[in-house]
Design a protein around this motif. Structure first.
Motif, PDB file in Angstrom:
ATOM      1  N   LYS A   1      11.882 -57.626 -21.760  1.00 44.55           N
ATOM      2  CA  LYS A   1      12.486 -56.308 -21.521  1.00 44.55           C
ATOM      3  C   LYS A   1      11.941 -55.245 -22.478  1.00 44.55           C
ATOM      4  O   LYS A   1      11.697 -54.120 -22.074  1.00 44.55           O
ATOM      5  N   ASP A   2      11.739 -55.605 -23.716  1.00 48.11           N
ATOM      6  CA  ASP A   2      11.297 -54.624 -24.711  1.00 48.11           C
ATOM      7  C   ASP A   2       9.957 -54.983 -25.353  1.00 48.11           C
ATOM      8  O   ASP A   2       9.686 -54.595 -26.476  1.00 48.11           O
ATOM      9  N   LEU A   3       9.113 -55.706 -24.599  1.00 43.72           N
ATOM     10  CA  LEU A   3       7.787 -55.999 -25.137  1.00 43.72           C
ATOM     11  C   LEU A   3       7.024 -54.695 -25.326  1.00 43.72           C
ATOM     12  O   LEU A   3       7.066 -53.819 -24.466  1.00 43.72           O
ATOM     13  N   PRO A   4       6.303 -54.570 -26.425  1.00 44.49           N
ATOM     14  CA  PRO A   4       5.532 -53.342 -26.644  1.00 44.49           C
ATOM     15  C   PRO A   4       4.351 -53.246 -25.681  1.00 44.49           C
ATOM     16  O   PRO A   4       3.905 -54.249 -25.128  1.00 44.49           O
ATOM     17  N   GLU A   5       3.854 -52.042 -25.497  1.00 44.81           N
ATOM     18  CA  GLU A   5       2.696 -51.827 -24.623  1.00 44.81           C
ATOM     19  C   GLU A   5       1.406 -52.326 -25.264  1.00 44.81           C
ATOM     20  O   GLU A   5       0.473 -52.716 -24.587  1.00 44.81           O
ATOM     21  N   SER A   6       1.346 -52.285 -26.584  1.00 40.86           N
ATOM     22  CA  SER A   6       0.117 -52.699 -27.277  1.00 40.86           C
ATOM     23  C   SER A   6       0.442 -53.797 -28.283  1.00 40.86           C
ATOM     24  O   SER A   6       1.596 -54.019 -28.628  1.00 40.86           O
ATOM     25  N   GLY A   7      -0.591 -54.478 -28.725  1.00 41.71           N
ATOM     26  CA  GLY A   7      -0.428 -55.520 -29.736  1.00 41.71           C
ATOM     27  C   GLY A   7      -0.049 -56.874 -29.180  1.00 41.71           C
ATOM     28  O   GLY A   7       0.192 -57.806 -29.948  1.00 41.71           O
ATOM     29  N   LEU A   8      -0.020 -57.019 -27.864  1.00 38.02           N
ATOM     30  CA  LEU A   8       0.390 -58.286 -27.270  1.00 38.02           C
ATOM     31  C   LEU A   8      -0.590 -59.418 -27.562  1.00 38.02           C
ATOM     32  O   LEU A   8      -0.225 -60.581 -27.470  1.00 38.02           O
ATOM     33  N   GLU A   9      -1.824 -59.063 -27.920  1.00 37.73           N
ATOM     34  CA  GLU A   9      -2.808 -60.103 -28.211  1.00 37.73           C
ATOM     35  C   GLU A   9      -2.776 -60.541 -29.673  1.00 37.73           C
ATOM     36  O   GLU A   9      -3.505 -61.448 -30.070  1.00 37.73           O
ATOM     37  N   GLN A  10      -1.908 -59.941 -30.470  1.00 42.33           N
ATOM     38  CA  GLN A  10      -1.785 -60.342 -31.872  1.00 42.33           C
ATOM     39  C   GLN A  10      -1.086 -61.693 -31.969  1.00 42.33           C
ATOM     40  O   GLN A  10      -0.038 -61.907 -31.361  1.00 42.33           O
ATOM     41  N   GLN A  11      -1.692 -62.571 -32.751  1.00 43.77           N
ATOM     42  CA  GLN A  11      -1.100 -63.898 -32.917  1.00 43.77           C
ATOM     43  C   GLN A  11       0.124 -63.828 -33.816  1.00 43.77           C
ATOM     44  O   GLN A  11       0.225 -62.961 -34.689  1.00 43.77           O
ATOM     45  N   ALA A  12       1.028 -64.745 -33.598  1.00 44.35           N
ATOM     46  CA  ALA A  12       2.200 -64.864 -34.459  1.00 44.35           C
ATOM     47  C   ALA A  12       1.757 -65.416 -35.813  1.00 44.35           C
ATOM     48  O   ALA A  12       0.655 -65.950 -35.953  1.00 44.35           O
ATOM     49  N   ALA A  13       2.608 -65.284 -36.790  1.00 45.54           N
ATOM     50  CA  ALA A  13       2.312 -65.794 -38.130  1.00 45.54           C
ATOM     51  C   ALA A  13       1.932 -67.268 -38.072  1.00 45.54           C
ATOM     52  O   ALA A  13       2.465 -68.020 -37.258  1.00 45.54           O
ATOM     53  N   GLY A  14       1.019 -67.664 -38.914  1.00 45.55           N
ATOM     54  CA  GLY A  14       0.595 -69.052 -38.957  1.00 45.55           C
ATOM     55  C   GLY A  14      -0.273 -69.440 -37.778  1.00 45.55           C
ATOM     56  O   GLY A  14      -0.344 -70.594 -37.404  1.00 45.55           O
ATOM     57  N   ARG A  15      -0.929 -68.465 -37.184  1.00 44.76           N
ATOM     58  CA  ARG A  15      -1.825 -68.658 -36.043  1.00 44.76           C
ATOM     59  C   ARG A  15      -1.085 -69.138 -34.807  1.00 44.76           C
ATOM     60  O   ARG A  15      -1.611 -69.869 -33.980  1.00 44.76           O
ATOM     61  N   GLY A  16       0.142 -68.693 -34.672  1.00 43.84           N
ATOM     62  CA  GLY A  16       0.916 -69.022 -33.478  1.00 43.84           C
ATOM     63  C   GLY A  16       0.404 -68.248 -32.275  1.00 43.84           C
ATOM     64  O   GLY A  16      -0.379 -67.314 -32.391  1.00 43.84           O
ATOM     65  N   HIS A  17       0.873 -68.619 -31.111  1.00 44.15           N
ATOM     66  CA  HIS A  17       0.433 -67.985 -29.876  1.00 44.15           C
ATOM     67  C   HIS A  17       0.794 -66.504 -29.827  1.00 44.15           C
ATOM     68  O   HIS A  17       1.870 -66.102 -30.284  1.00 44.15           O
ATOM     69  N   SER A  18      -0.093 -65.726 -29.231  1.00 45.10           N
ATOM     70  CA  SER A  18       0.200 -64.311 -28.993  1.00 45.10           C
ATOM     71  C   SER A  18       1.100 -64.198 -27.762  1.00 45.10           C
ATOM     72  O   SER A  18       1.163 -65.113 -26.930  1.00 45.10           O
ATOM     73  N   ALA A  19       1.754 -63.054 -27.631  1.00 43.21           N
ATOM     74  CA  ALA A  19       2.597 -62.823 -26.453  1.00 43.21           C
ATOM     75  C   ALA A  19       1.752 -62.831 -25.189  1.00 43.21           C
ATOM     76  O   ALA A  19       2.172 -63.366 -24.160  1.00 43.21           O
ATOM     77  N   LEU A  20       0.547 -62.263 -25.262  1.00 44.91           N
ATOM     78  CA  LEU A  20      -0.318 -62.230 -24.083  1.00 44.91           C
ATOM     79  C   LEU A  20      -0.688 -63.644 -23.640  1.00 44.91           C
ATOM     80  O   LEU A  20      -0.641 -63.965 -22.452  1.00 44.91           O
ATOM     81  N   TRP A  21      -1.049 -64.499 -24.595  1.00 41.25           N
ATOM     82  CA  TRP A  21      -1.380 -65.883 -24.242  1.00 41.25           C
ATOM     83  C   TRP A  21      -0.163 -66.585 -23.639  1.00 41.25           C
ATOM     84  O   TRP A  21      -0.274 -67.295 -22.639  1.00 41.25           O
ATOM     85  N   LEU A  22       0.997 -66.390 -24.228  1.00 43.31           N
ATOM     86  CA  LEU A  22       2.210 -67.032 -23.723  1.00 43.31           C
ATOM     87  C   LEU A  22       2.536 -66.587 -22.302  1.00 43.31           C
ATOM     88  O   LEU A  22       2.885 -67.414 -21.455  1.00 43.31           O
ATOM     89  N   LEU A  23       2.404 -65.297 -22.024  1.00 48.95           N
ATOM     90  CA  LEU A  23       2.643 -64.800 -20.667  1.00 48.95           C
ATOM     91  C   LEU A  23       1.665 -65.438 -19.689  1.00 48.95           C
ATOM     92  O   LEU A  23       2.051 -65.875 -18.597  1.00 48.95           O
ATOM     93  N   GLY A  24       0.396 -65.506 -20.082  1.00 50.67           N
ATOM     94  CA  GLY A  24      -0.606 -66.108 -19.208  1.00 50.67           C
ATOM     95  C   GLY A  24      -0.397 -67.589 -19.013  1.00 50.67           C
ATOM     96  O   GLY A  24      -0.565 -68.125 -17.914  1.00 50.67           O
ATOM     97  N   HIS A  25      -0.019 -68.267 -20.077  1.00 52.48           N
ATOM     98  CA  HIS A  25       0.196 -69.710 -19.992  1.00 52.48           C
ATOM     99  C   HIS A  25       1.383 -70.020 -19.084  1.00 52.48           C
ATOM    100  O   HIS A  25       1.327 -70.947 -18.267  1.00 52.48           O
ATOM    101  N   LEU A  26       2.446 -69.232 -19.204  1.00 50.67           N
ATOM    102  CA  LEU A  26       3.589 -69.429 -18.302  1.00 50.67           C
ATOM    103  C   LEU A  26       3.200 -69.136 -16.857  1.00 50.67           C
ATOM    104  O   LEU A  26       3.645 -69.827 -15.936  1.00 50.67           O
ATOM    105  N   ALA A  27       2.359 -68.135 -16.659  1.00 49.14           N
ATOM    106  CA  ALA A  27       1.908 -67.804 -15.297  1.00 49.14           C
ATOM    107  C   ALA A  27       1.141 -68.971 -14.674  1.00 49.14           C
ATOM    108  O   ALA A  27       1.409 -69.359 -13.535  1.00 49.14           O
TER     109      ALA A  27
END
Length: 162
Positions: free
Chosen positions: A21-47
């Protein structure tokens, strides 16, 4: 068939909607701390995971082939936006894919669900049949990645949903 898994997947899709609902428009490809998955990767992986559900049910894959390479097993978290991956397309694929899988899973052939799944990354695990794999896709797999998306969101300063 798969009544409980479908109910849980519907719950998880509601959670997905709250998370995006409140995902930002930019920065979705930034990895989470500790080299965790980015939001963009997670969205694609779920797709593409909806497509794995389709495969278990003998349905055709709906996602572009490049998504399987970009977001599939063994893929890298480093995704360049110049690849023209639109997060709205990924979200739409999740929104349409899982309900389609739910609908087909409700009427799945029990004999077909006892067949080996053929997913290499799951070889040697307790997930042996197409039915096991489909149940995993609808429940535990999705919940694990939604937890990662929730973590990514929190790292961006968003408030917890619960």
């Amino acid at each position: 068939m798969f009544d409980q898994e479908i109910t849980l997947n519907q719950f998880l899709l509601d959670y997905f909607e709250a998370l995006i609902k409140d995902l930002p428009e930019s920065g979705l490809e930034q990895q989470a701390a500790g080299r965790g998955h980015s939001a963009l990767w997670l969205l694609g992986h779920l797709a593409i995971s909806a497509d794995f559900g389709r495969m278990m049910l003998g349905m055709e894959i709906q996602s572009p082939k490049r998504w399987m390479v970009t977001f599939g097993p063994g893929s890298s978290d480093e995704i360049n936006r110049p690849e023209k991956i639109d997060p709205r397309e990924l979200i739409a694929a999740v929104r349409t894919g899982y309900p389609e899988v739910q609908q087909q899973a409700a009427h799945a052939d029990p004999a077909a669900m006892q067949e080996p799944h053929g997913v290499q990354i799951l070889t040697g695990s307790k997930i042996v049949t197409k039915g096991d794999c489909l149940a995993h896709i609808l429940t535990t797999h999705m919940s694990m990645h939604l937890g990662q998306l929730s973590f990514w969101r929190r790292l961006q300063g968003e408030k917890p949903l619960f």
